[in-house]
Scaffold this motif. Sequence first.
Motif, mmCIF file in Angstrom:
data_model
loop_
_atom_site.group_PDB
_atom_site.id
_atom_site.type_symbol
_atom_site.label_atom_id
_atom_site.label_comp_id
_atom_site.label_asym_id
_atom_site.label_seq_id
_atom_site.Cartn_x
_atom_site.Cartn_y
_atom_site.Cartn_z
ATOM 1 N N UNK A 228 42.641 53.900 47.565
ATOM 2 C CA UNK A 228 41.524 54.217 48.479
ATOM 3 C C UNK A 228 41.103 55.675 48.339
ATOM 4 N N UNK A 229 42.094 56.577 48.155
ATOM 5 C CA UNK A 229 41.738 57.993 47.984
ATOM 6 C C UNK A 229 41.053 58.230 46.631
ATOM 7 N N UNK A 230 41.518 57.510 45.628
ATOM 8 C CA UNK A 230 40.926 57.678 44.288
ATOM 9 C C UNK A 230 39.488 57.122 44.284
ATOM 10 N N UNK A 231 39.274 56.036 45.031
ATOM 11 C CA UNK A 231 37.918 55.455 45.100
ATOM 12 C C UNK A 231 36.934 56.439 45.741
ATOM 13 N N UNK A 243 41.229 49.943 37.431
ATOM 14 C CA UNK A 243 42.636 49.947 37.858
ATOM 15 C C UNK A 243 43.438 49.057 36.912
ATOM 16 N N UNK A 244 44.427 49.659 36.292
ATOM 17 C CA UNK A 244 45.352 48.866 35.502
ATOM 18 C C UNK A 244 46.385 48.294 36.482
ATOM 19 N N UNK A 245 46.056 47.104 36.989
ATOM 20 C CA UNK A 245 46.962 46.423 37.918
ATOM 21 C C UNK A 245 47.607 45.234 37.208
ATOM 22 N N UNK A 246 47.764 45.382 35.885
ATOM 23 C CA UNK A 246 48.346 44.289 35.082
ATOM 24 C C UNK A 246 49.656 43.833 35.713
ATOM 25 N N UNK A 247 50.482 44.799 36.079
ATOM 26 C CA UNK A 247 51.778 44.442 36.658
ATOM 27 C C UNK A 247 51.684 44.149 38.154
ATOM 28 N N UNK A 248 50.931 44.996 38.879
ATOM 29 C CA UNK A 248 51.072 45.000 40.334
ATOM 30 C C UNK A 248 50.069 44.186 41.136
ATOM 31 N N UNK A 249 48.988 43.713 40.537
ATOM 32 C CA UNK A 249 47.955 43.036 41.350
ATOM 33 C C UNK A 249 48.504 41.810 42.069
ATOM 34 N N UNK A 250 49.548 41.218 41.514
ATOM 35 C CA UNK A 250 50.080 39.989 42.125
ATOM 36 C C UNK A 250 50.581 40.210 43.553
ATOM 37 N N UNK A 251 50.848 41.460 43.952
ATOM 38 C CA UNK A 251 51.283 41.687 45.342
ATOM 39 C C UNK A 251 50.193 41.259 46.330
ATOM 40 N N UNK A 252 48.966 41.092 45.844
ATOM 41 C CA UNK A 252 47.889 40.596 46.715
ATOM 42 C C UNK A 252 48.262 39.271 47.372
ATOM 43 N N UNK A 266 37.732 48.165 46.032
ATOM 44 C CA UNK A 266 36.670 49.151 45.780
ATOM 45 C C UNK A 266 36.546 49.526 44.303
ATOM 46 N N UNK A 267 37.466 49.039 43.486
ATOM 47 C CA UNK A 267 37.419 49.405 42.063
ATOM 48 C C UNK A 267 36.193 48.768 41.399
ATOM 49 N N UNK A 268 35.851 49.281 40.219
ATOM 50 C CA UNK A 268 34.754 48.690 39.442
ATOM 51 C C UNK A 268 35.273 47.598 38.507
#
Length: 438
Positions: A228-231, A243-252, A266-268
């Motif tokens: 959120x701060x980076x956005x 966002x390279x969420x290759x590993x972590x996006x699954x926490x969604x 908010x990422x593109x």
Amino acid sequence: MESRAYAHALVDLLFDHVENVATRPVVEWTPARELRDLVRIDGTTRDPLALAQLVARYSIQLHHPSYMGHQVCPPILDAATTDLLISFLNQSTAVWEMSPIGTVIEKEIVRWLADRAGYPDTAEGTAVSGGSAANLTGLLAARARFDATKRPIVVVGADAHYSIARAAAMMGIPPADVLKVATDDAHRMDVAALEETLAAVEARGDAAVLAIVATSGSTATGAFDKLDEIALLRDRYRTWLHVDAAHGASVLLSDSLAHLVRGLEQSDSFSWDPHKMMWMPLSLGSILVRDGVWLRRAFEADAPYLFHAGSENLGEMTIQCSKRADAIKLWLVLQSRGTAPIVDAIERTAALTRYLYERIVASDDFEPVHEPALNILCFRRRGFDDEQTAALRERLLRSGKAWITTTVLRNERVLRVTMMNPRTTERDVDAMLNALRE
Ligand SMILES: Cc1ncc(COP(=O)(O)O)c(C=O)c1O
């Protein structure tokens, strides 16, 4: 052996193999020369089942509860079985007329993933081979919107996956134009340092930031950048946030862990690999782009024999032409089992990593290098230098008792665990530490 008999026997062999895997070493340590002799193609023909057995025997046993190595998972068995369906039918999903069902399933998966992230209806994406291809694709979409009169600069965290620098190189962006931002105490991109970097590029005039690349679940430590701060900085400096969420996006998918990716919506664009923390067999990655126009623009192509106006072709949004229908395995698991097995695996592996952290904190011979955010933890054996650490890890692997990795973090070689197996127990974690002690 007749083909149908081979198929039946192979499925039984694989299920038996997985069920009995704990009776094997995690890897049967064998020199490359011996392995080469075992697989030499010498003109004799052999029983296909015996050959399959050979491959299973000498594989790294990802299903073993003491496998705590790289970010490659022991796949959900239904998904692995579905790979057979995908291979048999061999639908190529880049072109609608070659795979109507594969195309709509992939689009359904893309929509489902985009919805989980809170992306709007304008979002589009595709399945790709993995995080590396997804990161390249995200940057290509960013370039489609970039002001081409300026020199493109990519700004990344110091712990970003190497595929970002490689993608930049493939796009003709030299290493000097990939600016690395220092990490904070928790190994996240330091937001104040990011702002300094963005301001410095803006002040130059001749260059502009093509994209800020943040990471959700960094390879080295599993750290999650403060999206959120980076956005906010992305907005202030009018650039693209990948966002390279290759590993972590699954926490969604987990109510208790989704906070780690707050701001992802908010990422593109972002990368999400179901073949990591959704326990899909290799390979299944994905790229999601908030405004799909840029993804399409990045891959405009003149191929009248394939692409026709108004068509459904996924090939108009991706590098690939021949394209395996890998989304089918995730679709089948979601449709037949729901998200429960995946959420359970995410939460279990995160809890086990926390357990390992606590055991290490409580010990006098090991110490953690950081607190784990999810399922990756770096730690050290007290008093060991880089060489001793590397040798310790190699001895552990050779013993076959457990499988962990090492990495270099802030110039120090450290031990690293990625908890990828939901069947690992606290006892296996204790046994791994004891094996290191031995
Ligand atoms: C954060 C991150 N991004 C990208 C990748 C690359 O993904 P792949 O190996 O699927 O290309 C990895 C792989 O470990 C990763 O950890």
